[in-house]
Write a protein that holds these residues in place. Structure first.
Motif, PDB file in Angstrom:
ATOM      1  N   GLY A  53       0.844  -1.228  -0.096  1.00 28.79           N
ATOM      2  CA  GLY A  53      -0.093  -0.074   0.048  1.00 28.79           C
ATOM      3  C   GLY A  53       0.680   1.276  -0.024  1.00 28.79           C
ATOM      4  N   LEU A  99       2.363   1.792  -3.381  1.00 31.52           N
ATOM      5  CA  LEU A  99       1.234   2.364  -4.289  1.00 31.52           C
ATOM      6  C   LEU A  99       0.876   3.452  -4.217  1.00 31.52           C
ATOM      7  N   GLY A 152      -5.026  -8.014  -0.984  1.00 29.78           N
ATOM      8  CA  GLY A 152      -3.899  -7.603   0.000  1.00 29.78           C
ATOM      9  C   GLY A 152      -2.865  -8.919   0.235  1.00 29.78           C
ATOM     10  N   ARG A 153      -1.570  -8.483   0.827  1.00 27.26           N
ATOM     11  CA  ARG A 153      -0.620  -9.382   0.747  1.00 27.26           C
ATOM     12  C   ARG A 153      -1.075 -10.517   1.995  1.00 27.26           C
ATOM     13  N   LYS A 196      -3.686  -9.704   8.315  1.00 25.54           N
ATOM     14  CA  LYS A 196      -4.591  -9.278   7.343  1.00 25.54           C
ATOM     15  C   LYS A 196      -5.956 -10.187   7.430  1.00 25.54           C
ATOM     16  N   VAL A 235      -6.723 -12.357  -3.364  1.00 22.34           N
ATOM     17  CA  VAL A 235      -5.879 -11.769  -4.602  1.00 22.34           C
ATOM     18  C   VAL A 235      -4.614 -11.121  -3.848  1.00 22.34           C
ATOM     19  N   GLY A 236      -3.607 -11.672  -3.932  1.00 19.96           N
ATOM     20  CA  GLY A 236      -2.452 -11.173  -3.241  1.00 19.96           C
ATOM     21  C   GLY A 236      -1.353 -12.257  -2.909  1.00 19.96           C
ATOM     22  N   PHE A 272      -0.615 -12.425  -6.639  1.00 19.64           N
ATOM     23  CA  PHE A 272      -0.558 -11.055  -6.842  1.00 19.64           C
ATOM     24  C   PHE A 272      -0.805 -10.560  -8.202  1.00 19.64           C
ATOM     25  N   HIS A 273      -1.595  -9.675  -8.660  1.00 21.75           N
ATOM     26  CA  HIS A 273      -1.971  -8.942  -9.947  1.00 21.75           C
ATOM     27  C   HIS A 273      -1.852  -7.809  -9.668  1.00 21.75           C
ATOM     28  N   ALA A 307      -5.382  -5.038 -10.157  1.00 24.33           N
ATOM     29  CA  ALA A 307      -6.506  -5.492  -8.934  1.00 24.33           C
ATOM     30  C   ALA A 307      -7.786  -4.817  -9.348  1.00 24.33           C
ATOM     31  N   ARG A 335      -6.242   0.788   1.682  1.00 26.96           N
ATOM     32  CA  ARG A 335      -6.393   1.238   0.215  1.00 26.96           C
ATOM     33  C   ARG A 335      -7.048   0.465  -0.535  1.00 26.96           C
ATOM     34  N   VAL A 336      -7.295  -1.063   0.122  1.00 27.71           N
ATOM     35  CA  VAL A 336      -8.034  -1.724  -0.793  1.00 27.71           C
ATOM     36  C   VAL A 336      -9.558  -1.569  -0.663  1.00 27.71           C
ATOM     37  N   GLU A 345     -10.350   1.340  -2.984  1.00 27.35           N
ATOM     38  CA  GLU A 345     -10.540   0.785  -4.290  1.00 27.35           C
ATOM     39  C   GLU A 345     -11.887  -0.224  -4.743  1.00 27.35           C
TER      40      GLU A 345
HETATM   41  N1  UDP Z   1      -2.717  -5.083  -4.439  1.00 24.25           N
HETATM   42  C1  UDP Z   1      -2.515  -5.194  -5.837  1.00 24.25           C
HETATM   43  N2  UDP Z   1      -2.326  -6.742  -6.210  1.00 24.25           N
HETATM   44  C2  UDP Z   1      -2.676  -7.733  -5.394  1.00 24.25           C
HETATM   45  C3  UDP Z   1      -3.187  -7.356  -4.199  1.00 24.25           C
HETATM   46  C4  UDP Z   1      -3.125  -6.104  -3.485  1.00 24.25           C
HETATM   47  O1  UDP Z   1      -2.264  -4.351  -6.490  1.00 24.25           O
HETATM   48  O2  UDP Z   1      -2.669  -8.765  -6.145  1.00 24.25           O
HETATM   49  C5  UDP Z   1      -2.890  -3.772  -3.938  1.00 24.25           C
HETATM   50  C6  UDP Z   1      -4.088  -3.364  -3.642  1.00 24.25           C
HETATM   51  O3  UDP Z   1      -4.973  -3.021  -4.595  1.00 24.25           O
HETATM   52  C7  UDP Z   1      -3.691  -2.264  -2.653  1.00 24.25           C
HETATM   53  C8  UDP Z   1      -2.198  -2.442  -2.070  1.00 24.25           C
HETATM   54  O4  UDP Z   1      -1.945  -3.635  -2.864  1.00 24.25           O
HETATM   55  O5  UDP Z   1      -3.602  -0.832  -3.588  1.00 24.25           O
HETATM   56  C9  UDP Z   1      -2.666  -3.004  -0.725  1.00 24.25           C
HETATM   57  O6  UDP Z   1      -2.780  -1.582   0.235  1.00 24.25           O
HETATM   58  P1  UDP Z   1      -3.406  -1.774   1.549  1.00 24.25           P
HETATM   59  O7  UDP Z   1      -3.353  -0.186   2.062  1.00 24.25           O
HETATM   60  O8  UDP Z   1      -4.661  -2.259   1.572  1.00 24.25           O
HETATM   61  O9  UDP Z   1      -2.557  -2.515   2.523  1.00 24.25           O
HETATM   62  P2  UDP Z   1      -1.062  -2.566   2.941  1.00 24.25           P
HETATM   63  O10 UDP Z   1      -0.087  -3.063   1.926  1.00 24.25           O
HETATM   64  O11 UDP Z   1      -0.527  -1.089   2.952  1.00 24.25           O
HETATM   65  O12 UDP Z   1      -0.981  -2.853   4.188  1.00 24.25           O
END
Ligand code: UDP
Length: 416
Positions: A47, A50, A244-245, A250, A270-271, A302-303, A306, A328-329, A332
């Motif tokens: 996050g 991004l 998310g990861r 999580k 997804v992650g 991971f994609h 998203a 962020r999720v 989104e």
């Molecule tokens: N994300 C992504 N692809 C994936 C899984 C997650 O691009 O396969 C992105 C998701 O869209 C979001 C970010 O990873 O923008 C996760 O941000 P978040 O603030 O939810 O969690 P953080 O990683 O900061 O703990």
């Protein structure tokens, strides 16, 4: 840390979409926007990264991103024309946020090397922008060498749930002694720093993340079956997506427990395990086998796209077991026009209004999650109402434009 003279914290906190307190045009007419060295500890796309991506890529003055680890984040930055430098040290990378002990001593030579490398590069920039905890520590330690203004973008809740005592102590003192300006990603994160460092609340302005609505608009989900087919998902099942990861806090395991009580529902994770949490993935697979839900559980990995995956879902879940710094999720999911069920804690409370633009559940409570999914599934009108309001709210309060304007003004004000 000094309180910024020219940034009105209240404006930043209360009205993200409002006219900014500091006008970028004003700043430019004085000196032009400052040159910035952005530093981030990760090469992965979390996050915080991004969030930095659009800021670094749209920065109009000279800028560079210095990464403390290589990975897909570097490629994404470079593909957007951002100059990236690397300074990697495996021992420093291995220090974990909740176990800062002997590792620090072993990594000391690497820490000194990296602090000097950051200081060396920072010398030719006006501002040093530190985007993660390790970047903060290394960038702040080198301040006597670079003597640049430091902006720290706080993406964490600095509580004992997230960080070990030594890490918290280090952050507390570096914040007091070396950081010129903090920008927090939520009121929850800001509050945790105010508690820890005993600083004035108005010295920690909040800028919420923003989403690029155009990206979501560009995805055609009018034929949901076709979209799902393209992504390799079941075309007609009720799909719950968790983005998310993969990491214990999580709460993917909570979603698996809930899935066991939701016959016919499919769960799409997804992650990936971005930060060495592979053992957790193994435990999730074992849990799925134990619960007999393997045929309804999809590990998508991971994609980069998203937003398309989000639009393919019936409902988006957020299941963090401890307070989420922002999430962020969630914005989104709202931008994707899907109903979001989220854990009621931390920064989430600044986004989701229960029963209005989303659905809140008690964190770490699988039964509550089951109830929530059943409710939204049984009442599609309610789900649609939440999603429609969410779309309105995300445009109004969490736009990329508002985020970039506020960040730009905050950074520019520090440089003056
Ligand atoms: N994300 C992504 N692809 C994936 C899984 C997650 O691009 O396969 C992105 C998701 O869209 C979001 C970010 O990873 O923008 C996760 O941000 P978040 O603030 O939810 O969690 P953080 O990683 O900061 O703990």
């Amino acid at each position: 840390m000094t309180s910024p003279a020219s940034v009105n914290a209240q404006v930043l906190v209360a009205t993200p979409a409002a006219r900014p307190a500091v006008d970028l045009a004003d700043t430019s007419s004085l000196r032009g926007p400052p040159s910035v060295l952005f530093v981030d500890q990760s090469g992965q796309l979390g996050g915080a990264e991004l969030c930095l991506l659009p800021l670094a890529s749209s920065w109009t003055a000279r800028r560079e991103v210095l990464l403390l680890a290589d990975g897909p984040f570097r490629k994404r930055l470079e593909s957007l024309g951002v100059q990236v430098e690397l300074t990697c040290d495996a021992r420093v990378s291995r220090i974990s946020k909740d176990a800062v002990r002997v590792g620090w001593l072993m990594a000391l030579p690497g820490i000194i090397r990296q602090a000097r490398a950051i200081a060396h590069r920072a010398r030719s920039f006006d501002v040093l922008f530190l985007n993660t905890q390790k970047a903060l520590v290394l960038g702040a330690l080198g301040k006597p060498l670079h003597r640049k203004r430091i902006v720290w973008h706080l993406h964490d809740i600095l509580s004992a749930e997230h960080f070990g005592p030594v890490q918290r102590l280090i952050v507390k003192w570096l914040t007091r002694l070396a950081v010129d300006h903090v920008i927090a990603n939520s009121r929850a994160s800001a509050f945790s720093l105010v508690e820890l460092a005993k600083c004035a609340p108005e010295s920690v302005p909040v800028v919420h993340n923003g989403v690029d609505m155009d990206v979501f608009r560009s995805i055609d989900a009018s034929d949901l079956g076709a979209l799902r087919k393209r992504l390799g998902l079941p075309e007609t099942a009720y799909l719950a997506g968790l983005f998310g990861r993969l990491s214990p806090w999580k709460g993917q395991h909570v979603a698996l427990d809930a899935l066991a009580k939701l016959p016919d529902v499919h769960l799409v994770l997804v992650g990936a395990a971005l930060f060495g949490e592979e053992a957790y993935v193994i435990s999730l697979r074992a849990q799925a086998a134990r619960l007999g839900i393997e045929d309804r559980l999809h590990f998508a990995g991971f994609h980069d796209d998203a937003p398309a995956w989000m639009k393919a879902m019936d409902v988006i879940l957020h299941t963090s077991t401890v307070p989420e710094p922002f999430g962020r999720v969630i914005i989104e999911g709202m931008a994707a026009g899907r109903p979001v069920i989220a854990s009621a804690a931390g920064g989430v409370m600044e986004i989701v209004r229960h029963g209005k633009n989303g659905w809140l559940v008690e964190p770490d409570n699988a039964a509550a999650l089951v109830d929530a999914v059943q409710t939204l599934r049984a009442e599609p009108d309610l789900a649609q109402r939440l999603a429609s309001q969410a779309l309105i709210d995300v445009k109004r309060h969490f736009s990329l434009e508002a985020y970039l304007t506020q960040m730009t003004n905050a950074i520019a004000s520090v440089a003056r």
